[in-house]
Design a protein around this motif. Structure first.
Motif, PDB file in Angstrom:
ATOM      1  N   GLY A 148       4.818  28.868  17.404  1.00  0.00           N
ATOM      2  CA  GLY A 148       4.186  28.106  18.479  1.00  0.00           C
ATOM      3  C   GLY A 148       4.467  26.623  18.322  1.00  0.00           C
ATOM      4  N   ALA A 149       5.584  26.313  17.663  1.00  0.00           N
ATOM      5  CA  ALA A 149       5.814  24.943  17.231  1.00  0.00           C
ATOM      6  C   ALA A 149       6.464  24.068  18.292  1.00  0.00           C
ATOM      7  CB  ALA A 149       6.684  24.937  15.985  1.00  0.00           C
ATOM      8  N   GLY A 150       7.024  24.689  19.339  1.00  0.00           N
ATOM      9  CA  GLY A 150       7.782  23.874  20.262  1.00  0.00           C
ATOM     10  C   GLY A 150       9.025  23.362  19.561  1.00  0.00           C
ATOM     11  N   GLU A 151       9.604  22.266  20.041  1.00  0.00           N
ATOM     12  CA  GLU A 151      10.789  21.675  19.410  1.00  0.00           C
ATOM     13  C   GLU A 151      11.915  22.685  19.281  1.00  0.00           C
ATOM     14  OE1 GLU A 151      10.723  18.666  19.336  1.00  0.00           O
ATOM     15  OE2 GLU A 151       8.609  18.152  19.208  1.00  0.00           O
ATOM     16  N   MET A 152      12.092  23.507  20.320  1.00  0.00           N
ATOM     17  CA  MET A 152      13.179  24.476  20.278  1.00  0.00           C
ATOM     18  C   MET A 152      14.272  24.061  21.262  1.00  0.00           C
ATOM     19  SD  MET A 152      10.862  27.927  20.240  1.00  0.00           S
ATOM     20  CE  MET A 152      11.996  29.177  19.612  1.00  0.00           C
ATOM     21  N   PHE A 153      15.493  24.447  20.941  1.00  0.00           N
ATOM     22  CA  PHE A 153      16.586  24.260  21.893  1.00  0.00           C
ATOM     23  C   PHE A 153      16.538  25.372  22.919  1.00  0.00           C
ATOM     24  CE2 PHE A 153      18.447  22.055  18.219  1.00  0.00           C
ATOM     25  CZ  PHE A 153      18.858  20.888  18.831  1.00  0.00           C
ATOM     26  N   GLN A 154      16.775  25.007  24.156  1.00  0.00           N
ATOM     27  CA  GLN A 154      16.814  26.014  25.200  1.00  0.00           C
ATOM     28  C   GLN A 154      18.254  26.508  25.386  1.00  0.00           C
ATOM     29  OE1 GLN A 154      14.772  24.702  28.654  1.00  0.00           O
ATOM     30  NE2 GLN A 154      15.155  26.572  29.801  1.00  0.00           N
ATOM     31  N   HIS A 156      15.826  11.568  12.092  1.00  0.00           N
ATOM     32  CA  HIS A 156      17.058  10.943  11.621  1.00  0.00           C
ATOM     33  C   HIS A 156      17.036  10.785  10.106  1.00  0.00           C
ATOM     34  CE1 HIS A 156      18.961   9.837  15.469  1.00  0.00           C
ATOM     35  NE2 HIS A 156      17.723   9.856  15.912  1.00  0.00           N
ATOM     36  N   THR A 157      16.326  11.673   9.405  1.00  0.00           N
ATOM     37  CA  THR A 157      16.200  11.528   7.957  1.00  0.00           C
ATOM     38  C   THR A 157      17.364  12.191   7.240  1.00  0.00           C
ATOM     39  OG1 THR A 157      15.139  13.615   7.380  1.00  0.00           O
ATOM     40  CG2 THR A 157      13.744  11.935   8.376  1.00  0.00           C
ATOM     41  N   SER A 158      17.416  11.984   5.929  1.00  0.00           N
ATOM     42  CA  SER A 158      18.480  12.595   5.129  1.00  0.00           C
ATOM     43  C   SER A 158      18.133  14.030   4.753  1.00  0.00           C
ATOM     44  CB  SER A 158      18.698  11.765   3.865  1.00  0.00           C
ATOM     45  OG  SER A 158      17.495  11.767   3.097  1.00  0.00           O
ATOM     46  N   ARG A 159      16.993  14.560   5.232  1.00  0.00           N
ATOM     47  CA  ARG A 159      16.559  15.908   4.872  1.00  0.00           C
ATOM     48  C   ARG A 159      16.475  16.868   6.052  1.00  0.00           C
ATOM     49  NH1 ARG A 159      14.709  15.608  -0.598  1.00  0.00           N
ATOM     50  NH2 ARG A 159      16.442  14.385  -1.367  1.00  0.00           N
ATOM     51  N   HIS A 160      16.844  16.422   7.245  1.00  0.00           N
ATOM     52  CA  HIS A 160      16.688  17.278   8.429  1.00  0.00           C
ATOM     53  C   HIS A 160      18.010  17.473   9.159  1.00  0.00           C
ATOM     54  CE1 HIS A 160      12.478  16.082   7.771  1.00  0.00           C
ATOM     55  NE2 HIS A 160      12.204  17.263   8.297  1.00  0.00           N
ATOM     56  N   LEU A 161      18.226  18.698   9.615  1.00  0.00           N
ATOM     57  CA  LEU A 161      19.362  19.015  10.472  1.00  0.00           C
ATOM     58  C   LEU A 161      18.837  19.768  11.689  1.00  0.00           C
ATOM     59  CD1 LEU A 161      21.892  20.365   7.808  1.00  0.00           C
ATOM     60  CD2 LEU A 161      22.217  18.310   9.198  1.00  0.00           C
ATOM     61  N   ALA A 162      19.555  19.681  12.791  1.00  0.00           N
ATOM     62  CA  ALA A 162      19.172  20.459  13.976  1.00  0.00           C
ATOM     63  C   ALA A 162      19.616  21.914  13.824  1.00  0.00           C
ATOM     64  CB  ALA A 162      19.793  19.843  15.229  1.00  0.00           C
ATOM     65  N   GLU A 163      20.646  22.132  13.004  1.00  0.00           N
ATOM     66  CA  GLU A 163      21.155  23.492  12.740  1.00  0.00           C
ATOM     67  C   GLU A 163      21.297  23.648  11.238  1.00  0.00           C
ATOM     68  OE1 GLU A 163      24.619  24.702  15.059  1.00  0.00           O
ATOM     69  OE2 GLU A 163      25.490  25.673  13.319  1.00  0.00           O
ATOM     70  N   PRO A 211      21.738  31.171  10.660  1.00  0.00           N
ATOM     71  CA  PRO A 211      21.426  29.826  11.148  1.00  0.00           C
ATOM     72  C   PRO A 211      20.081  29.783  11.878  1.00  0.00           C
ATOM     73  CG  PRO A 211      23.031  30.878  12.579  1.00  0.00           C
ATOM     74  CD  PRO A 211      22.770  31.833  11.452  1.00  0.00           C
ATOM     75  N   THR A 212      19.368  28.692  11.721  1.00  0.00           N
ATOM     76  CA  THR A 212      18.128  28.446  12.446  1.00  0.00           C
ATOM     77  C   THR A 212      18.177  27.016  12.987  1.00  0.00           C
ATOM     78  OG1 THR A 212      17.112  27.850  10.346  1.00  0.00           O
ATOM     79  CG2 THR A 212      16.719  30.086  11.124  1.00  0.00           C
ATOM     80  N   PHE A 213      17.291  26.706  13.920  1.00  0.00           N
ATOM     81  CA  PHE A 213      17.455  25.488  14.715  1.00  0.00           C
ATOM     82  C   PHE A 213      16.126  24.781  14.950  1.00  0.00           C
ATOM     83  CE2 PHE A 213      20.521  28.722  15.586  1.00  0.00           C
ATOM     84  CZ  PHE A 213      21.740  28.056  15.582  1.00  0.00           C
ATOM     85  N   ARG A 214      16.146  23.480  14.907  1.00  0.00           N
ATOM     86  CA  ARG A 214      14.983  22.675  15.286  1.00  0.00           C
ATOM     87  C   ARG A 214      15.467  21.493  16.119  1.00  0.00           C
ATOM     88  NH1 ARG A 214      11.104  24.055  10.956  1.00  0.00           N
ATOM     89  NH2 ARG A 214      11.452  26.302  11.038  1.00  0.00           N
ATOM     90  N   LEU A 221      16.875  28.945  20.974  1.00  0.00           N
ATOM     91  CA  LEU A 221      17.496  29.218  19.680  1.00  0.00           C
ATOM     92  C   LEU A 221      16.382  29.427  18.654  1.00  0.00           C
ATOM     93  CD1 LEU A 221      20.465  26.690  19.530  1.00  0.00           C
ATOM     94  CD2 LEU A 221      20.487  29.131  20.082  1.00  0.00           C
ATOM     95  N   THR A 222      16.574  30.395  17.786  1.00  0.00           N
ATOM     96  CA  THR A 222      15.527  30.776  16.838  1.00  0.00           C
ATOM     97  C   THR A 222      15.190  29.638  15.864  1.00  0.00           C
ATOM     98  OG1 THR A 222      14.853  32.433  15.231  1.00  0.00           O
ATOM     99  CG2 THR A 222      17.154  31.750  15.156  1.00  0.00           C
ATOM    100  N   VAL A 223      13.932  29.537  15.481  1.00  0.00           N
ATOM    101  CA  VAL A 223      13.541  28.604  14.424  1.00  0.00           C
ATOM    102  C   VAL A 223      13.333  29.326  13.095  1.00  0.00           C
ATOM    103  CG1 VAL A 223      12.490  26.950  16.012  1.00  0.00           C
ATOM    104  CG2 VAL A 223      11.072  28.742  15.009  1.00  0.00           C
ATOM    105  N   SER A 224      13.310  30.652  13.132  1.00  0.00           N
ATOM    106  CA  SER A 224      13.127  31.469  11.923  1.00  0.00           C
ATOM    107  C   SER A 224      13.309  32.926  12.306  1.00  0.00           C
ATOM    108  CB  SER A 224      11.720  31.265  11.351  1.00  0.00           C
ATOM    109  OG  SER A 224      11.361  32.356  10.529  1.00  0.00           O
TER     110      SER A 224
END
Lengths: 571, 571
Positions: free
Chosen positions: B204-210, B341-348, B333-336, B310-313
């Motif tokens: 229920g987190a939102g922040e998903m790619f459509q 813009h941090t050094s610890r996060h990716l969209a994929e 692969p999973t997606f957010r 796109l799946t988040v998990s």
């Protein structure tokens, strides 16, 4: 303060029954039970384990009360193998009524014993303790004991792995995936994760899914604007007037040489008014709907600041690694937004794509043949019980087919030879729906005729006309054909498509232009030929096709856990 | 007609040098060369191969002409290992000028020999024949010999695997992926491909790619309408009039008892007019823009007939398999769509998610600990040369860290204990930016303090307050905490998050409602608890985090081949 760390003693004791895996590392099963496979798949069917106490868990396939309700037989399956463990529960141990319902989950402990003579089982479990029951109301459970069609089961993707067929497919799919990694790792290939979201269109094919946040962003803006309507022209004019007024006040105080405190206070008010104005101006720019620029969607405001898609193939991207670390492969999901309702197409499917540097078309064919043979042999060595289930229920010949492919050299013929053979067949009154002549793309009926009727074994067709193949395939010296190859197998036709890649800069640039494609999106791909170019080749295997080939199942929607096709993406 | 099939004799001969892999199957390398690793990684550094003739291929790291241009030294790397093979080419064999440029691809054949004493190499190759050169214009090649920053290299994702660092990361990533499969396969887990495109929102987190085809479909319609403008009202009225007229003509002929032929012809004209009308009416419905219904986007016209993401998990979906075949994992692969813009996060990014039936939180912790230890030991056993490169260039302590994690039991403490320890530290003047009190989500600074300062080893924190964790985590008897656990490791903090899942129908239904979530989207998930429910647990490991942990590299964008983040999705 700390609890025990792994491996805990009780799990190591259980692990002694799980010794069918040959790793020197920790063997604990991380579960309070042994896998049924580790009992039943022993050469003696588990008989030598009689006398041992074990815990098992699983779901009841069928159950029946016997002896006027004094005990019950359960056929228990935990998904580790197609066979069920026969479990006997006395009425004194647990109420039998709910245990015998199909689909019930039970977690039990008991004594393994040799059953009375004349029964099929070599070992059975007499339950001494029931640790857990997950009951089922048979009136509501969607998967009754009766035989269900695969089509019916597609409406219950969350329950269908509990069926014999779908769980057997899951084990075969798992085996083929691990065999794939094992094969390429053993040959020195590196597994590369190519991107799922891409801004390159591999084959200029269109039919791609778009990945975007523009629609959800627009919805957020719309909701926001309903809650807080944007400022009116008058609001902005008023805010501008306020800035002017406060600016005037500051100027006046300065020219009047007012005190520092007075001026500072006045400047602070001016800044506040300016901030308010810029906030209003910012909000007045918020427009409902997807952002547009020059009459087109403004993708600079999308998540990746440009249009993005789901990949249709990892090939072009994995070539960048082949042209650097020499032997690589990718194994991941790929996507086609085709409105195909056939039994052979999915919108989301998995592809295996090796790419080899310092290698030509012959190496490519050798690799493809060795890989397919390895997969077939792996199933014969590791999944024979599941394959027997498939042979019994779906395709009598599937085990023989695996044996044949694993042991028979593939036929290799050029496209030109293939056309000749097809033309000869037509002369002998073979009827095809599609016309046979040099230059056509071989249709499925042609491919299956070659592999199933003419050669009765896998056939590799190579050196196709350039007109029907992609721009990146290497142009042959005849200037008419390219170094492409397809592997055709009985039952599914084309299983693999591959080629030697064009490594000559001038030739590939001309091919792109001749095909009417723009150069710009391929500049990075051309760079691989501009700087340190290398002879290389690769191929793609449709993973679900391989499973169809192995199992004899007809519909591709039944060999992937969660099928996606037009109108359907359950879960 | 057929060519030779695998394994061809010449390749089998080459394969004798590739004997470092221990498979009983075909060993051909599918390439006209041997991997440099198979020469240099021998215990004697390859010295015992002196006297053998081999072909190798690779890219020149550095080259220099010597002896007044009479010969050249090349340091050749083919990506199979961090070490370069020293190659010597005489001017008589090939023009040396282009060979010595950094980035040049060469494919050469020659004699392995022991170099003169006093040199670093244990073996070198004296070239007898140059089979191929892929030249480089050093004035234009974007990767000069000088040391380049990782940040600079991110602008050249198609060339950066040619660098020492990115190719070492690729080998370490590959090793960790294969180790992952090997670990779970050895423990009887089935690899399940969970879907990438999903219609479920896991948390229920939102922040998903459509994922959509609506925009491209709308663009197609717009293009079409520009080419063929839609019919006007008048066109349609005219078509209606024509239908009426033709209908009248038919009626007239019928009442006049005209000949069958006349009537048939007249009916045909009527049908033609009707078809024309319905085509025009159909076309008049074509509207530019995304289809709307009741003021909202009409997703019934999207590819999957509903909104898709796109799946988040893969967790929720893989639970359907755990509740059927008992021990499973997913790796994909999973997606957010977070604007981080941090050094610890990716969209994929890639996640490993095992799920175990008949298992509780302690089993979950045991599995997580054994898995992480296995990965560390695997790198020590299989990638020590790459790890030495990392230790030298990025993180002095990275090898010691792997050794410590592989051999030290992980500390296990409850969340409540962890809070107490942090509070004690605060009392002793340790400063944290985030307040410490029971109920907070542990911040990265807290996690790293626990694992790096307090225990100096991996720490598993378990039983967190229910308020900060997801609805599917099992409620403990205290009704305040849930059976969750996080594995914290030095260098990256949280590496794994997991939990025992709530298997009790009434409890999970109440948790969903208490959190204000709708039940409908979770009906299939609730079904798993309604019918044959089972105690089960699982966890997720962020694969890129594991690589950061292993290598000591700082930015997550450098440990995935094709990083995706806000504003960037190259290739």
């Amino acid at each position: 303060m700390a609890e025990d760390s792994v491996p805990p003693v009780d799990q190591m004791a259980l692990a002694t029954l799980n010794d069918d895996v040959s790793t020197p590392f920790v063997k604990a099963q991380f579960s309070d039970r042994v896998l049924i496979r580790t009992i039943l798949s022993r050469p003696d069917g588990g008989a030598s384990l009689a006398g041992q106490t074990v815990k098992v868990g699983g779901w009841v396939k069928t159950g029946r009360e016997q002896g006027k309700g004094s005990f019950a037989f359960l056929e228990l399956n935990d998904g580790s193998c197609p066979a069920n463990l026969q479990v006997i529960v006395d009425a004194a141990v647990a109420p039998l009524g709910q245990l015998v319902q199909t689909g019930t989950c039970v977690h039990v402990e008991g004594l393994l014993k040799v059953p009375p003579e004349g029964t099929k089982q070599r070992v059975e479990l007499r339950v001494e303790k029931v640790h857990h029951v997950g009951p089922v109301d048979p009136a509501k459970y969607p998967l009754p004991k009766t035989r269900l069609t695969l089509e019916f089961l597609r409406d219950f993707v969350h329950f269908r792995p509990r069926t014999n067929t779908i769980s057997a497919v899951a084990r075969i799919r798992n085996a083929l995936a691990y065999a794939t990694h094992t094969f390429f790792q053993n040959h020195g290939f590196l597994y590369i994760h190519t991107p799922i979201i891409t801004t390159s269109d591999c084959e200029g094919a269109g039919e791609m899914f778009q990945v975007t946040t523009l629609i959800s962003d627009a919805e957020k803006v719309e909701k926001e604007l309903i809650k807080n309507p944007p400022p009116s022209e008058a609001d902005i004019e008023a805010a501008k007037a306020l800035v002017k007024e406060k600016g005037g006040a500051v100027a006046q105080l300065k020219s009047a040489k007012a005190s520092k405190g007075e001026i500072t206070a006045s400047v602070a008010e001016l800044n506040k008014a300016k901030e308010n104005l810029s906030r209003l101006e910012e909000r007045s720019k918020l427009k409902p709907g997807i952002p547009q620029k020059d009459g087109k969607i403004d993708y600079s405001q999308d998540f990746f600041a440009r249009q993005a898609f789901l990949t249709v193939s990892g090939q072009l991207q994995v070539e960048t690694y082949a042209c650097a670390v020499s032997s690589v492969y990718t194994f991941g999901p790929t996507f086609r937004a085709e409105h195909s309702h056939t039994s052979r197409h999915l919108a989301e499917f998995w592809m295996v794509e090796p790419e080899i540097a310092f290698a030509d078309l012959k190496d490519d064919m050798n690799c493809a043949e060795a890989y397919v043979k390895f997969l077939c042999q792996w199933l014969l060595d590791n999944c024979i019980d599941d394959m027997e289930f498939m042979a019994k229920n779906f395709d009598k010949g599937c085990i023989d087919r695996l044996r044949m492919v694993a042991s028979t050299p593939f036929e290799r013929i050029s496209y030109t030879e293939a056309i000749k053979l097809l033309e000869e067949a037509v002369k002998k009154d073979k009827k095809f729906e599609n016309k046979v002549e040099w230059g056509i793309d071989l249709a499925s009926e042609h491919e299956r005729f070659l592999t199933e009727v003419l050669f009765k074994k896998p056939v590799i067709v190579h050196d196709y006309p350039k007109g029907i193949k992609a721009f990146y395939m290497r142009l042959n010296d005849d200037m008419k054909t390219v170094a492409a190859m397809d592997v055709l197998v009985p039952k599914v036709g084309e299983l693999i498509g591959g080629s030697q890649r064009e490594e000559r800069y001038e030739v590939i640039e001309k091919r792109i232009l001749d095909m009417g494609l723009p150069l710009e999106p391929y500049e990075w791909y051309l760079d691989l030929r501009r700087y340190g170019t290398v002879k290389h080749c690769g191929f793609g295997l449709g993973f679900e096709r391989m499973i169809l080939f192995a199992t004899g199942i007809d519909n591709i929607r039944d060999v992937i856990p969660f099928p996606r096709y037009p109108g359907r993406a359950d879960l």
